[in-house]
Scaffold this motif. Structure first.
Motif, PDB file in Angstrom:
ATOM      1  N   ASP A  43       0.853  -1.173   0.000  1.00 40.63           N
ATOM      2  CA  ASP A  43       0.000   0.000   0.000  1.00 40.63           C
ATOM      3  C   ASP A  43       0.895   1.231   0.000  1.00 40.63           C
ATOM      4  OD1 ASP A  43      -2.422  -1.488   0.308  1.00 40.63           O
ATOM      5  OD2 ASP A  43      -2.025  -1.685   2.446  1.00 40.63           O
ATOM      6  N   TYR A  44       0.396   2.309  -0.553  1.00 38.95           N
ATOM      7  CA  TYR A  44       1.063   3.601  -0.444  1.00 38.95           C
ATOM      8  C   TYR A  44       0.286   4.461   0.527  1.00 38.95           C
ATOM      9  CZ  TYR A  44       4.046   2.989  -4.541  1.00 38.95           C
ATOM     10  OH  TYR A  44       4.994   2.575  -5.413  1.00 38.95           O
ATOM     11  N   MET A  49       2.470   8.725  -1.177  1.00 41.80           N
ATOM     12  CA  MET A  49       1.776   9.208  -2.382  1.00 41.80           C
ATOM     13  C   MET A  49       2.222  10.624  -2.741  1.00 41.80           C
ATOM     14  SD  MET A  49      -0.130   6.899  -3.717  1.00 41.80           S
ATOM     15  CE  MET A  49      -1.416   7.682  -4.702  1.00 41.80           C
ATOM     16  N   THR A 388       0.687  16.199   3.186  1.00 40.12           N
ATOM     17  CA  THR A 388      -0.069  15.226   2.405  1.00 40.12           C
ATOM     18  C   THR A 388      -1.396  15.798   1.903  1.00 40.12           C
ATOM     19  OG1 THR A 388      -1.048  14.354   4.422  1.00 40.12           O
ATOM     20  CG2 THR A 388       0.940  13.280   3.616  1.00 40.12           C
ATOM     21  N   THR A 389      -1.733  17.000   2.329  1.00 42.36           N
ATOM     22  CA  THR A 389      -2.891  17.686   1.741  1.00 42.36           C
ATOM     23  C   THR A 389      -2.433  19.071   1.306  1.00 42.36           C
ATOM     24  OG1 THR A 389      -3.743  18.912   3.647  1.00 42.36           O
ATOM     25  CG2 THR A 389      -4.368  16.580   3.474  1.00 42.36           C
ATOM     26  N   VAL A 391      -4.504  21.788   1.868  1.00 40.73           N
ATOM     27  CA  VAL A 391      -5.465  22.717   2.503  1.00 40.73           C
ATOM     28  C   VAL A 391      -4.794  24.049   2.823  1.00 40.73           C
ATOM     29  CG1 VAL A 391      -6.979  23.071   4.482  1.00 40.73           C
ATOM     30  CG2 VAL A 391      -6.789  20.801   3.456  1.00 40.73           C
ATOM     31  N   TRP A 414     -14.912  27.372  -0.904  1.00 38.90           N
ATOM     32  CA  TRP A 414     -14.850  26.356  -1.963  1.00 38.90           C
ATOM     33  C   TRP A 414     -15.265  26.958  -3.307  1.00 38.90           C
ATOM     34  CZ3 TRP A 414     -17.820  22.364   1.509  1.00 38.90           C
ATOM     35  CH2 TRP A 414     -16.913  21.702   2.352  1.00 38.90           C
ATOM     36  N   LYS A 419      -8.796  25.923  -1.164  1.00 39.93           N
ATOM     37  CA  LYS A 419      -8.760  24.607  -0.527  1.00 39.93           C
ATOM     38  C   LYS A 419      -8.979  24.785   0.972  1.00 39.93           C
ATOM     39  CE  LYS A 419      -5.651  23.192  -4.124  1.00 39.93           C
ATOM     40  NZ  LYS A 419      -4.286  23.541  -4.539  1.00 39.93           N
ATOM     41  N   ALA A 420     -10.121  24.325   1.442  1.00 42.25           N
ATOM     42  CA  ALA A 420     -10.510  24.641   2.817  1.00 42.25           C
ATOM     43  C   ALA A 420     -11.190  23.454   3.459  1.00 42.25           C
ATOM     44  CB  ALA A 420     -11.459  25.833   2.809  1.00 42.25           C
ATOM     45  N   GLU A 421     -11.137  23.404   4.774  1.00 45.05           N
ATOM     46  CA  GLU A 421     -11.903  22.376   5.457  1.00 45.05           C
ATOM     47  C   GLU A 421     -12.438  22.871   6.782  1.00 45.05           C
ATOM     48  OE1 GLU A 421      -9.599  18.774   5.972  1.00 45.05           O
ATOM     49  OE2 GLU A 421      -8.058  19.746   7.149  1.00 45.05           O
TER      50      GLU A 421
ATOM     51  N   LYS B  64      -8.969  17.726  -3.678  1.00 44.55           N
ATOM     52  CA  LYS B  64      -7.935  18.466  -2.945  1.00 44.55           C
ATOM     53  C   LYS B  64      -8.510  19.729  -2.305  1.00 44.55           C
ATOM     54  CE  LYS B  64      -3.722  16.897  -5.224  1.00 44.55           C
ATOM     55  NZ  LYS B  64      -2.509  17.247  -5.980  1.00 44.55           N
ATOM     56  N   ARG B  65      -9.454  20.360  -2.994  1.00 45.25           N
ATOM     57  CA  ARG B  65     -10.101  21.548  -2.434  1.00 45.25           C
ATOM     58  C   ARG B  65     -10.790  21.198  -1.118  1.00 45.25           C
ATOM     59  NH1 ARG B  65     -12.380  23.003  -7.043  1.00 45.25           N
ATOM     60  NH2 ARG B  65     -14.447  22.166  -6.612  1.00 45.25           N
ATOM     61  N   HIS B  66     -11.264  19.952  -1.024  1.00 41.61           N
ATOM     62  CA  HIS B  66     -11.930  19.512   0.203  1.00 41.61           C
ATOM     63  C   HIS B  66     -10.950  18.848   1.174  1.00 41.61           C
ATOM     64  CE1 HIS B  66     -16.203  20.408  -0.741  1.00 41.61           C
ATOM     65  NE2 HIS B  66     -15.692  20.481  -1.960  1.00 41.61           N
ATOM     66  N   GLY B  67      -9.662  19.049   0.921  1.00 44.66           N
ATOM     67  CA  GLY B  67      -8.669  18.659   1.924  1.00 44.66           C
ATOM     68  C   GLY B  67      -8.304  17.197   1.984  1.00 44.66           C
ATOM     69  N   ALA B  68      -8.529  16.441   0.894  1.00 43.87           N
ATOM     70  CA  ALA B  68      -8.252  15.008   0.954  1.00 43.87           C
ATOM     71  C   ALA B  68      -6.789  14.684   0.666  1.00 43.87           C
ATOM     72  CB  ALA B  68      -9.146  14.264  -0.021  1.00 43.87           C
ATOM     73  N   GLU B  69      -6.291  13.671   1.344  1.00 47.05           N
ATOM     74  CA  GLU B  69      -5.021  13.033   1.025  1.00 47.05           C
ATOM     75  C   GLU B  69      -5.318  11.934   0.004  1.00 47.05           C
ATOM     76  OE1 GLU B  69      -2.698  12.795   5.057  1.00 47.05           O
ATOM     77  OE2 GLU B  69      -4.565  11.696   5.319  1.00 47.05           O
ATOM     78  N   THR B  70      -4.273  11.273  -0.496  1.00 44.50           N
ATOM     79  CA  THR B  70      -4.537  10.136  -1.371  1.00 44.50           C
ATOM     80  C   THR B  70      -3.692   8.937  -0.952  1.00 44.50           C
ATOM     81  OG1 THR B  70      -4.720   9.380  -3.660  1.00 44.50           O
ATOM     82  CG2 THR B  70      -2.886  10.850  -3.171  1.00 44.50           C
ATOM     83  N   ILE B  71      -4.214   7.750  -1.199  1.00 43.46           N
ATOM     84  CA  ILE B  71      -3.461   6.523  -0.940  1.00 43.46           C
ATOM     85  C   ILE B  71      -3.546   5.655  -2.198  1.00 43.46           C
ATOM     86  CG2 ILE B  71      -4.055   6.550   1.524  1.00 43.46           C
ATOM     87  CD1 ILE B  71      -5.786   3.958   0.847  1.00 43.46           C
ATOM     88  N   ASP B  72      -2.762   4.583  -2.214  1.00 45.78           N
ATOM     89  CA  ASP B  72      -2.916   3.599  -3.283  1.00 45.78           C
ATOM     90  C   ASP B  72      -2.767   2.208  -2.683  1.00 45.78           C
ATOM     91  OD1 ASP B  72      -3.411   2.641  -5.819  1.00 45.78           O
ATOM     92  OD2 ASP B  72      -1.357   2.885  -6.519  1.00 45.78           O
ATOM     93  N   THR B  73      -3.476   1.267  -3.233  1.00 45.80           N
ATOM     94  CA  THR B  73      -3.418  -0.122  -2.768  1.00 45.80           C
ATOM     95  C   THR B  73      -3.168  -1.003  -3.991  1.00 45.80           C
ATOM     96  OG1 THR B  73      -5.783  -0.506  -3.077  1.00 45.80           O
ATOM     97  CG2 THR B  73      -5.108   0.387  -0.951  1.00 45.80           C
ATOM     98  N   TYR B 117      -7.102  -1.424   4.495  1.00 44.25           N
ATOM     99  CA  TYR B 117      -5.953  -0.558   4.755  1.00 44.25           C
ATOM    100  C   TYR B 117      -6.077   0.136   6.116  1.00 44.25           C
ATOM    101  CZ  TYR B 117      -2.936   3.574   4.199  1.00 44.25           C
ATOM    102  OH  TYR B 117      -1.992   4.557   4.389  1.00 44.25           O
ATOM    103  N   ILE B 126      -9.340   9.656   8.678  1.00 42.61           N
ATOM    104  CA  ILE B 126      -8.636  10.072   7.471  1.00 42.61           C
ATOM    105  C   ILE B 126      -9.688  10.537   6.466  1.00 42.61           C
ATOM    106  CG2 ILE B 126      -8.699   7.786   6.382  1.00 42.61           C
ATOM    107  CD1 ILE B 126      -5.874   8.325   5.256  1.00 42.61           C
ATOM    108  N   LYS B 127      -9.296  11.479   5.656  1.00 45.69           N
ATOM    109  CA  LYS B 127     -10.135  11.903   4.520  1.00 45.69           C
ATOM    110  C   LYS B 127      -9.259  11.651   3.312  1.00 45.69           C
ATOM    111  CE  LYS B 127     -10.941  16.355   4.510  1.00 45.69           C
ATOM    112  NZ  LYS B 127     -11.532  17.624   4.963  1.00 45.69           N
ATOM    113  N   ILE B 157     -14.546   9.595   3.909  1.00 46.89           N
ATOM    114  CA  ILE B 157     -14.200  10.214   5.188  1.00 46.89           C
ATOM    115  C   ILE B 157     -14.390   9.165   6.272  1.00 46.89           C
ATOM    116  CG2 ILE B 157     -14.759  12.046   6.836  1.00 46.89           C
ATOM    117  CD1 ILE B 157     -15.943  13.619   4.422  1.00 46.89           C
TER     118      ILE B 157
END
Lengths: 487, 487
Positions: A43-44, A49, A388-389, A391, A414, A419-421, B64-73, B117, B126-127, B157
């Protein structure tokens, strides 16, 4: 970092990979080991990432700078598409279970699907890149960044062109990408299949042994000459005399001068194949000089490369300064070098194998073993704080019962593309909202309180300096943009 | 466009997909058909990739605007990880062949790997977003943009938060992305598993029939009420009276008002589960009002969604104006609607299934069926000229024997970060170089001739206007940047 325990509970089994690259099922408490997921994949996480995105951005920017388009192909191909393309490595292909329908296999590289794509769509010239995962049932080694699922970043030029111009551009791209990624010093070894074949003929290797002797030569980066010679003579039945002649050639390294010298070599100059390979290497170096990359390129007669489909120039990039330190990797011996990080060559016959009429499309390309590059980048950045974000601002409240106001304000932000939360609690404490910003590296906080609402303003707080200024809603967006475009 | 002939020769067999979605092996000459690759997958050509990149950019920018990180599996999981998560759809899972080692399956969605994960890494909040391909052994339908390999874009989320705040943000994201992609009008249907279960109880459905009756209700978007009722009564053994009561409920649509009305409904108000679902839907609509998205959201009691793992709110976005025209698709009936383009819901129990101690992590998320969106975008843009490379300038020569000069100049341009190319011929004709620019949409040509070399200048030609001006090498780069940043 070691997720063995969870994996153990989850799957009731896992692999343990020792330094010698052999897999065994051992308990995860064994010292000095690196554990990977049961299937030799990984997993990453978000930090990985973020690093991966940075590497891809560099690679893609270079491919685009050189005018490449991109395509994508499915993760599986008909099994028959992959058959007979990879020589001895074919045993590493993952097959899908026969659940009715076609026999399918997971792609082993991106080159064969590319050739299949060209033939199927009758494309005779294209410059394309393709970034995707490929699959090999190999013994994984996490310390070397070697997995069973891994990304390849391929750049290929297909078309009937004048000799060595596209080939030189591929090497230029390797030079640019490895330089930009700042992985440490590197060398790009080049050779030519025609030179190898000519050399084998000149040394007295029987025709039907070219391929198998070639794969033994390919092991010279991992084995001593003595062991290689031993395999040639005792396992593959080559005469000692022929092996010794090969031994002389494969110790040679140089540049354009070596190509010129070998064109005068009494044995090689008799061989037509070798001569055309040597002339092309000479021409290649003249283009590499114009591209200003000869500082890193070495003509190395020991470079063989395993795959069956190469027909001309071959090359491989290796890092010469190990990017990985042994200490951080539990002292595993093989952690000192990550080996080759890019490789490729010319394959003029592959497309024709997929064309009903056997029409050939000459191709040359390069593939980056990006997983190894990630492993190095990850270790280099392990000390740094990687965001990692992206924001820019957290919408926070200073008192209770302000959820509605927070949701309204974040909607406005938004809408403005900021980019906001918000925190997903009705009444989060201001302190915990500020802590979230510290942890996530969010630079700004837009704070709403009863006073601010009464005054029709929003308090903008700079997390780093704790500076706070009130802004009208109209000014707030401009101020956030101003402050985050600077950052 | 139809690649049947090649496929036929290549693989000696292919599928033909008729309007009724049944697959049969027919000759490719059959009229009114759409042919797809043997495995129900597709290649993406450069034009399709350019469109895909645009769609992904919009989607990722929103995440990204909503503050998400990213993962990969990994693309495959242990077979046991996927077992028991998808209800009746489990038969569509692709298994890998047992070649020694673990039993593996290709991922069916991104939700189950995400839950695995989280449990494995003990992550409690996490988001994150995840964009990757998933695999289903379904009957493909190219006209509906349905394949056996397809991209999903997921946003989820995870964490213990106050009710409906993260759920509302997921719907906000659906609204933003579908609006920005300009696919035409859409509706987001919402319902709640608790309301469905409460409704089934209130209508007299036996407990052990909830799931199977739920999957029949799920067919209401494709089947008439009569057929659905028939299946309930005659195939699944439900009483006619219970079916009729369900029929009344599932015809109801509305907003916050409907939730309020149903809270007063004599049957439903007796059921605790239904009441908590209805109160949450009411609360959800109050947040959706603050997010300014109620114009597109409908509370629809017929929405059921097939997957087993949902525990609360569920939703699905459908395009109401068909983006596809029947004409361009050989008159296939099912081309009028592409159906659902996004769906999701709350799944509070899934992570716990992977945790050795069963610790729960509440989650809510949404998945975009991006392949259908591509299909629409592709058709919309079929008339437009889509550029597939970003080349800013072609380095061309006006006379023979100028390859070296071209290579030197293009090296300078690459070094300056300019996207440039040369033709891979020693002596290309000026006309064919200019034609290449026209075809590829390259806006500028840097022309070298003997006169220019003598004068130490480069002639910069604007392809669109044919205007030509000489620049010194130093000025050339600035001029290219100026002209292409405008474009």
């Amino acid at each position: 970092m070691c997720t063995c325990r969870v994996l153990l509970l989850l799957s009731k089994r896992f692999y343990f990979f020792s330094n010698s690259n052999q897999q065994a099922r051992l308990t995860h408490e064994s010292p000095g080991c690196v554990c990977v997921c049961v299937c030799g994949t990984r997993d990453y996480n978000p930090k990985q990432m973020a690093i991966r995105e940075k590497v891809f951005n560099t690679v893609v920017a270079c491919f685009k700078r050189h005018g490449a388009e991109t395509i994508d192909t499915p993760v599986f191909e008909l099994k028959e598409t992959l058959t007979g393309k990879y020589g001895e490595d074919s045993k590493l292909i993952y097959d899908l279970k026969d659940q009715g329908g076609e026999l399918l296999s997971l792609r082993y590289d991106l080159t064969v699907p590319f050739a299949r794509y060209l033939a199927m769509n009758k494309i005779t010239n294209i410059k394309r890149y393709h970034i995707a995962k490929v699959y090999r049932r190999d013994n994984p080694s996490m310390t070397r960044g070697r997995y069973r699922e891994f990304y390849q970043c391929d750049f290929d030029i297909a078309g009937q062109y004048d000799a060595m111009i596209p080939d030189a551009e591929c090497l230029k791209i390797v030079h640019e990408i490895l330089s930009e990624l700042e992985l440490g010093d590197f060398r790009i070894k080049v050779n030519d299949r025609r030179i190898l074949d000519g050399m084998f003929a000149a040394c007295g290797v029987p025709d039907d042994k070219f391929r198998t002797i070639c794969s033994t030569v390919d092991k010279l980066d991992k084995m001593s000459w003595e062991d290689v010679k031993n395999e040639m003579v005792n396992e593959k039945g080559l005469s000692e005399q022929a092996a010794d002649l090969i031994g002389e050639f494969v110790s040679m390294q140089g540049g354009r001068d070596l190509a010129e010298r070998l064109l005068q070599n009494p044995r090689l100059s008799q061989n037509k194949l070798a001569c055309s390979g040597l002339s092309d290497v000479k021409l290649l170096f003249s283009y590499l000089e114009l591209f200003q990359v000869t500082d890193k390129v070495v003509f190395d007669l020991s470079l063989a490369r395993g795959l069956d489909y190469y027909t001309g120039l071959i090359y491989e990039a290796v890092l010469t300064q190990a990017g990985l330190s042994g200490d951080t990797l539990n002292g595993a011996e093989d952690s000192v070098s990550v080996g080759s990080v890019a490789g490729g060559g010319r394959y003029d016959g592959l497309v024709g194998m997929f064309d009903p009429k056997g029409r050939k499309v000459p191709c040359v390309g390069v593939s980056f073993g990006i997983e190894r590059i990630f492993t190095i980048m990850e270790q280099k950045s392990s000390a740094d704080k990687v965001r990692t974000t992206e924001v820019q601002v957290l919408v926070a409240s200073a008192q209770k019962n302000l959820l509605e106001e927070r949701l309204k304000l974040v909607t406005d932000l938004w809408k403005a593309g900021i980019k906001a939360e918000v925190m997903y609690k009705k009444n989060p404490k201001l302190l915990s909202q500020l802590q979230h910003c510290e942890e996530s590296g969010i630079p700004l906080v837009a704070i709403l309180g009863e006073q601010e609402l009464k005054d029709g303003v929003v308090k903008l707080r700079v997390v780093a300096t704790r500076e706070e200024v009130d802004f009208s809603r109209a000014d707030l967006i401009r101020e956030i943009r101003r402050r985050t475009s600077e950052a």
